[in-house]
Design a protein around this motif. Structure first.
Motif, PDB file in Angstrom:
ATOM      1  N   VAL A 101       2.358   4.052 -19.317  1.00  0.00           N
ATOM      2  CA  VAL A 101       3.248   2.953 -18.943  1.00  0.00           C
ATOM      3  C   VAL A 101       2.798   2.333 -17.625  1.00  0.00           C
ATOM      4  N   SER A 102       2.484   3.178 -16.630  1.00  0.00           N
ATOM      5  CA  SER A 102       2.122   2.615 -15.325  1.00  0.00           C
ATOM      6  C   SER A 102       0.824   1.821 -15.437  1.00  0.00           C
ATOM      7  N   ARG A 103      -0.127   2.302 -16.221  1.00  0.00           N
ATOM      8  CA  ARG A 103      -1.377   1.557 -16.403  1.00  0.00           C
ATOM      9  C   ARG A 103      -1.117   0.203 -17.047  1.00  0.00           C
ATOM     10  N   ALA A 104      -0.328   0.206 -18.134  1.00  0.00           N
ATOM     11  CA  ALA A 104      -0.069  -1.033 -18.859  1.00  0.00           C
ATOM     12  C   ALA A 104       0.633  -2.038 -17.952  1.00  0.00           C
ATOM     13  N   VAL A 105       1.674  -1.568 -17.248  1.00  0.00           N
ATOM     14  CA  VAL A 105       2.428  -2.474 -16.389  1.00  0.00           C
ATOM     15  C   VAL A 105       1.511  -3.053 -15.310  1.00  0.00           C
ATOM     16  N   MET A 106       0.715  -2.208 -14.696  1.00  0.00           N
ATOM     17  CA  MET A 106      -0.140  -2.688 -13.613  1.00  0.00           C
ATOM     18  C   MET A 106      -1.217  -3.643 -14.113  1.00  0.00           C
ATOM     19  N   ASN A 107      -1.711  -3.413 -15.331  1.00  0.00           N
ATOM     20  CA  ASN A 107      -2.680  -4.357 -15.889  1.00  0.00           C
ATOM     21  C   ASN A 107      -2.073  -5.740 -16.058  1.00  0.00           C
ATOM     22  N   VAL A 108      -0.825  -5.766 -16.539  1.00  0.00           N
ATOM     23  CA  VAL A 108      -0.161  -7.055 -16.725  1.00  0.00           C
ATOM     24  C   VAL A 108       0.101  -7.701 -15.364  1.00  0.00           C
ATOM     25  N   VAL A 109       0.569  -6.896 -14.406  1.00  0.00           N
ATOM     26  CA  VAL A 109       0.857  -7.443 -13.075  1.00  0.00           C
ATOM     27  C   VAL A 109      -0.421  -8.060 -12.480  1.00  0.00           C
ATOM     28  N   CYS A 168       0.828  -1.203   0.000  1.00  0.00           N
ATOM     29  CA  CYS A 168       0.000   0.000   0.000  1.00  0.00           C
ATOM     30  C   CYS A 168       0.863   1.253   0.000  1.00  0.00           C
ATOM     31  N   GLY A 169       2.028   1.186   0.659  1.00  0.00           N
ATOM     32  CA  GLY A 169       2.934   2.322   0.625  1.00  0.00           C
ATOM     33  C   GLY A 169       3.393   2.618  -0.788  1.00  0.00           C
ATOM     34  N   LEU A 170       3.808   1.559  -1.498  1.00  0.00           N
ATOM     35  CA  LEU A 170       4.241   1.751  -2.887  1.00  0.00           C
ATOM     36  C   LEU A 170       3.092   2.228  -3.770  1.00  0.00           C
ATOM     37  N   ALA A 171       1.881   1.781  -3.415  1.00  0.00           N
ATOM     38  CA  ALA A 171       0.735   2.077  -4.270  1.00  0.00           C
ATOM     39  C   ALA A 171       0.400   3.562  -4.295  1.00  0.00           C
ATOM     40  N   LEU A 172       0.782   4.280  -3.254  1.00  0.00           N
ATOM     41  CA  LEU A 172       0.410   5.698  -3.183  1.00  0.00           C
ATOM     42  C   LEU A 172       0.955   6.484  -4.378  1.00  0.00           C
ATOM     43  N   PRO A 173       2.286   6.482  -4.593  1.00  0.00           N
ATOM     44  CA  PRO A 173       2.774   7.222  -5.767  1.00  0.00           C
ATOM     45  C   PRO A 173       2.310   6.608  -7.093  1.00  0.00           C
ATOM     46  N   VAL A 174       2.288   5.263  -7.163  1.00  0.00           N
ATOM     47  CA  VAL A 174       1.917   4.626  -8.433  1.00  0.00           C
ATOM     48  C   VAL A 174       0.483   4.998  -8.814  1.00  0.00           C
ATOM     49  N   SER A 175      -0.410   5.049  -7.824  1.00  0.00           N
ATOM     50  CA  SER A 175      -1.798   5.397  -8.115  1.00  0.00           C
ATOM     51  C   SER A 175      -1.911   6.802  -8.682  1.00  0.00           C
ATOM     52  N   PHE A 176      -1.123   7.718  -8.115  1.00  0.00           N
ATOM     53  CA  PHE A 176      -1.162   9.077  -8.640  1.00  0.00           C
ATOM     54  C   PHE A 176      -0.668   9.111 -10.077  1.00  0.00           C
ATOM     55  N   ALA A 177       0.315   8.260 -10.381  1.00  0.00           N
ATOM     56  CA  ALA A 177       0.815   8.209 -11.747  1.00  0.00           C
ATOM     57  C   ALA A 177      -0.236   7.619 -12.685  1.00  0.00           C
ATOM     58  N   MET A 178      -1.130   6.769 -12.131  1.00  0.00           N
ATOM     59  CA  MET A 178      -2.088   6.040 -12.971  1.00  0.00           C
ATOM     60  C   MET A 178      -3.406   6.778 -13.167  1.00  0.00           C
ATOM     61  N   SER A 179      -3.592   7.870 -12.452  1.00  0.00           N
ATOM     62  CA  SER A 179      -4.857   8.581 -12.610  1.00  0.00           C
ATOM     63  C   SER A 179      -4.675   9.732 -13.587  1.00  0.00           C
ATOM     64  N   SER A 180      -5.632   9.858 -14.506  1.00  0.00           N
ATOM     65  CA  SER A 180      -5.496  10.914 -15.520  1.00  0.00           C
ATOM     66  C   SER A 180      -5.481  12.293 -14.862  1.00  0.00           C
ATOM     67  N   LEU A 181      -6.066  12.366 -13.683  1.00  0.00           N
ATOM     68  CA  LEU A 181      -6.149  13.656 -12.984  1.00  0.00           C
ATOM     69  C   LEU A 181      -4.796  14.096 -12.453  1.00  0.00           C
ATOM     70  N   THR A 182      -3.988  13.132 -12.005  1.00  0.00           N
ATOM     71  CA  THR A 182      -2.780  13.482 -11.261  1.00  0.00           C
ATOM     72  C   THR A 182      -1.488  13.019 -11.910  1.00  0.00           C
ATOM     73  N   ALA A 183      -1.574  12.329 -13.064  1.00  0.00           N
ATOM     74  CA  ALA A 183      -0.358  11.825 -13.696  1.00  0.00           C
ATOM     75  C   ALA A 183       0.538  12.994 -14.086  1.00  0.00           C
ATOM     76  N   PRO A 184       1.849  12.884 -13.830  1.00  0.00           N
ATOM     77  CA  PRO A 184       2.744  13.991 -14.153  1.00  0.00           C
ATOM     78  C   PRO A 184       2.811  14.241 -15.661  1.00  0.00           C
ATOM     79  N   ASN A 185       2.763  13.164 -16.458  1.00  0.00           N
ATOM     80  CA  ASN A 185       2.735  13.334 -17.909  1.00  0.00           C
ATOM     81  C   ASN A 185       2.143  12.091 -18.556  1.00  0.00           C
ATOM     82  N   ARG A 186       1.861  12.209 -19.822  1.00  0.00           N
ATOM     83  CA  ARG A 186       1.144  11.155 -20.537  1.00  0.00           C
ATOM     84  C   ARG A 186       1.901   9.819 -20.560  1.00  0.00           C
TER      85      ARG A 186
END
Lengths: 289, 266, 265
Positions: B113-121, B90-108
């Motif tokens: 990439v984070s969405r694709a990787v997490m879908n495969v995982v 859950c600790g790791l998930a905090l930054p990754v979730s922000f990267a995966m949300s269209s609202l808060t992702a730093p860039n496209r």
């Protein structure tokens, strides 16, 4: 600006609470790690070990696992998930009508709800552990395990969608002198069928993953392939099996999600996207606000 | 508006569409084929009751079950696995979730990439991770913890990134308008609104982990499942059943506590 | 014939919906029931077919006692009573014909109806009912694709398919616009006249009540405060029943433009 007004002091306690939570988390971590037989060199060695294996996994040995029939095993997992879902769907549907508070009397719905809860509490793997001595190793054990476990979730979801229907048609059928069965068939069933069938598909998606895992204890499907390759440390073969599995899982997810969208929107004429979101929140147990 | 009963303008009963019929036929055929492939055998349903193996499940040897070394010890281990992997995942998930949300992702690119990787995982079943970890770093709870950490991460980012997606973008815009950099803007603009959900999701992931860690031992990744697997291989189904009873009681209690905590949070 | 004697209904929670109703309705009558919402109109209709159970008193419909009847007797009684609802109570996701066929459920064996194997004569009865309300051309259309007025006519056809001796209509036009309201009331009137089916209609609009009713029953706080020929009804009567002056909202003609004064009928 001069500070003539009295500024309020920062509320006490917030800081202390934060530190307490942090302390609890740290203590929990230390306690947990103390039980895991972790030595420093194991901890430091782990990333290296993992990396070494990861390197051996590329490239995957597709040709070799294909010869061994891995593709067939992946499909066997899909068949297990499908038949398990069918069994769960067919058994849970009539039970759901007996469990919904708006159509079933209390003496029957309470025990059936408890049955759903009890079934949901037992993971497929544990069911398979109990079933294997009875049915023998093989896909039928896995199918039964998935079928039984699916009754729990599918029954719960179906019950909830029956409970959310418009009660007008029920009253209408009652007023014509129809029997309970006729009422269920003609007033309730048409209202819930599209939602419930989309739940079935959703459960099928979950069951594909579950059936892949069941193979690891000999209940049929691709899991046994992965285990045997890993036991013999044949990593290229293992990664080929893994890639096949992930590919099939993702393909089925995508197709099934598209079909579910069609079932839900096509049947009402207007979009009703909340249902699949609801299904997810049912599965996770978390209500979206 | 005043028609008289008769055979006048009755519509013709529509025929079933060929598409509907062919879909139904294909599904039926697939089901029949799949049923044969999995060895569908309805006789199991009635023969199961007369199976002599049932005697092996009974009576439950409670002395053995309550002997602390047999069940309690590995049970504690199960909790340790669940706790550490919940915290790490859950600790790791905090930054990754922000990267995966269209609202808060730093860039496209980060977002995609984070969405694709997490879908495969997430497409890799939890016990596959466990087996991989056991192979990579050896049998035991250490491997199980790694596997469950990955599993927690995968589940948590799915849940939490959806919460972030649904969060009110107003405060975040305000923080950005004030010239905040990305991370601090998230910290002040989004985190306060979604934090209760984050904690609630974490508790839920802990429940999942307790359940999952029970079966980890079946593939050698430590915890109570290790004992379960051993007793199963010795055909001591009475002991297996006794352990299952204990497991369900404990898992049930944990769920009740966690559910009531979550209710208070949301 | 319907006979109510000293009928009272108290809902769980203590709400007294009806108190000491004595009422006789002869075959073939067209009765309009008026009263404010909460006066007990819906309850009165629903005790007749046993959807609501009377707390005390007696309800006899065509010689059968409804209060305390066994489920089988109740089904028997209901099969001869058609009911029409304010919200139509159709199953939107299935065809008009299937909705109307539900009126045949009490006479078709359960296994046949469950499998959808409706006997030819029951299909015929459903078609005839649809013809009577003039929407047989929509038989195979999904119910949700019809307009409100058409949906209510499907509701009427469903009741007609029962070949009832008594028709209960609970605020049948409350959800419809003025023009459609008149059409639906006209359908009910025609059915009453042509088929001789005893009809009880709950209405909110007083002008509709005067236009279509022959006998009027007024309910106020669960008690019957008026029972008489529609010809004897005056504005005074309505004021008595409602316990207040009549407003535009009580009239269909004005109903769609909410009241700004207290104009009398």
């Amino acid at each position: 600006m001069t500070a003539t007004t009295r500024r309020p002091a920062a509320p006490r306690g917030a800081r202390e609470r934060r530190w307490t939570v942090a302390l609890v988390i740290v203590v929990a971590m230390v306690w947990s790690v103390s039980g895991l037989n972790v030595t420093l060199d194991r901890l430091l060695g782990a990333p290296g070990d993992a990396w070494a294996i990861l390197r051996q996994m590329v490239p995957p040995a597709f040709a070799r696992v294909h010869e061994r029939g891995a593709v067939g095993k992946v499909f066997e997992s899909v068949y297990i998930a499908w038949i398990g879902t069918v069994i769960g769907a067919l058994l849970s549907l009539p039970l759901a009508f007996l469990a919904a508070h708006n159509v079933a009397p209390v003496w029957i719905r309470v025990p059936i709800r408890q049955l759903f809860n009890a079934i949901r509490a037992v993971p497929e793997l544990i069911l398979a552990v109990i079933l294997i001595p009875i049915t023998g190793l093989g896909p039928w054990a896995g199918t039964l395990a998935i079928g039984i476990h699916s009754i729990g979730t599918l029954g719960k979801w179906a019950t909830e969608s029956i409970e959310s229907i418009d009660s007008g048609p029920i009253e209408a059928v009652e007023s014509t002198g129809g029997r309970w069965v006729s009422n269920m068939r003609w007033a309730v069933f048409p209202q819930v069928m599209s939602t419930i069938s989309s739940y079935w598909l959703f459960r099928f998606e979950i069951n594909v993953r579950a059936s892949a895992v069941l193979g690891m204890i000999g209940a049929g499907g691709v899991g046994s392939e992965l285990v045997s390759h890993l036991v013999f440390r044949d990593f290229p073969a293992a990664s080929a099996v893994l890639v096949l599995t992930v590919g099939v899982v993702l393909t089925i997810d995508t197709i099934s999600a598209a079909v579910r969208r069609r079932i839900i929107t096509g049947s009402v004429g207007k979009s009703e996207p909340s249902r699949s979101a609801e299904a997810l929140s049912d599965l996770t147990g978390i209500k979206q606000r | 508006m005043t028609p008289t009963p008769g055979q006048s303008n009755r519509p013709v009963r529509p025929r079933l569409r060929t598409r509907t019929v062919s879909i139904a036929a294909a599904l039926t055929a697939f089901t029949v084929f799949a049923a044969r492939e999995v060895g569908f055998d309805p006789s199991t349903f009635w023969e199961v009751w007369s199976n002599p193996l049932w005697e092996k499940f009974w009576p439950i040897p409670w002395d053995w079950v309550f002997d602390s070394g047999n069940v309690l010890q590995p049970f504690v281990e199960t909790f340790q696995i669940a706790t550490i992997s919940t915290i790490l995942g859950c600790g790791l998930a905090l930054p990754v979730s922000f990267a995966m949300s269209s609202l808060t992702a730093p860039n496209r690119p980060t977002y995609l990439v984070s969405r694709a990787v997490m879908n495969v995982v997430r497409a890799v079943p939890d016990l596959f991770w466990a087996k991989l970890m056991v192979t990579a770093i050896g049998i035991g709870a250490f491997a199980g913890s790694w596997a469950l950490t990955i599993f927690s991460l995968a589940v948590m980012v799915k849940l939490f990134s959806e919460t972030v997606d649904g969060a009110d973008p107003g405060p975040l815009e305000a923080a950005r308008a004030a010239g905040g950099r990305h991370a601090p803007a998230l910290r002040t603009g989004i985190l306060p609104t979604v934090f209760p959900d984050y904690v609630a999701h974490s508790l839920y992931v802990f429940e999942l982990n307790v359940r999952a860690s029970v079966v980890l031992g079946l593939v050698g990744a430590g915890g109570i499942g290790r004992v379960l697997e051993a007793q199963r291989q010795f055909f001591r189904f009475d002991r297996v059943l006794g352990m299952l009873v204990i497991i369900f009681v404990v898992v049930w209690i944990i769920e009740q506590v966690s559910v009531s905590l979550r209710k208070r949070l949301i | 014939m319907i006979r109510l004697e000293d009928l009272s209904v108290t809902y769980p929670g203590g709400v007294e919906a009806l108190r000491g109703i004595d009422l006789t309705i002869d075959d073939g009558e067209f009765v309009v029931v008026v009263g404010l919402s909460g006066a007990g109109k819906s309850t009165l209709l629903r005790v007749l077919n046993g959807l609501v159970t009377a707390t005390s008193g007696s309800v006899v419909v065509d010689g059968t006692q409804v209060v305390g009847a066994s489920p089988a007797t109740l089904r028997q009684v209901r099969s001869r009573i058609g009911m029409i609802f304010q919200t139509f109570n159709l199953v939107n996701r299935t065809s008009v014909l299937n909705n109307v066929l539900m009126g045949r459920l009490s006479v078709v064996p359960a296994w046949r109806s469950t499998l959808g194997l409706w006997p030819a004569e029951d299909r015929e009865a459903a078609m005839v009912a649809l013809e009577r309300v003039g929407i047989v051309d929509k038989a195979y259309v999904r119910a949700s694709n019809l307009s409100g007025g058409q949906q209510q006519r499907v509701g009427i056809a469903r009741a007609l398919a029962q070949e009832p001796r008594l028709m209960l209509a609970d605020e049948p036009v409350a959800a419809l616009d003025p023009v459609t309201s008149r059409q639906v009331m006209g359908d009910l009137q025609k059915i009453n006249r042509e088929l001789g089916i005893t009809t009880l209609v709950n209405l909110h609009f007083l002008d509709l009540a005067k236009e279509y009713g022959r006998r009027l029953i007024g309910l106020r706080d669960g008690e019957m405060v008026f029972d008489g020929d529609i010809a004897d009804v005056t504005d005074e009567t309505f004021r008595d029943i409602y316990g207040r002056s009549i407003t535009d909202e009580d009239l269909l003609a004005m109903g769609d433009s909410p009241a700004d004064g207290t104009e009398d009928v």
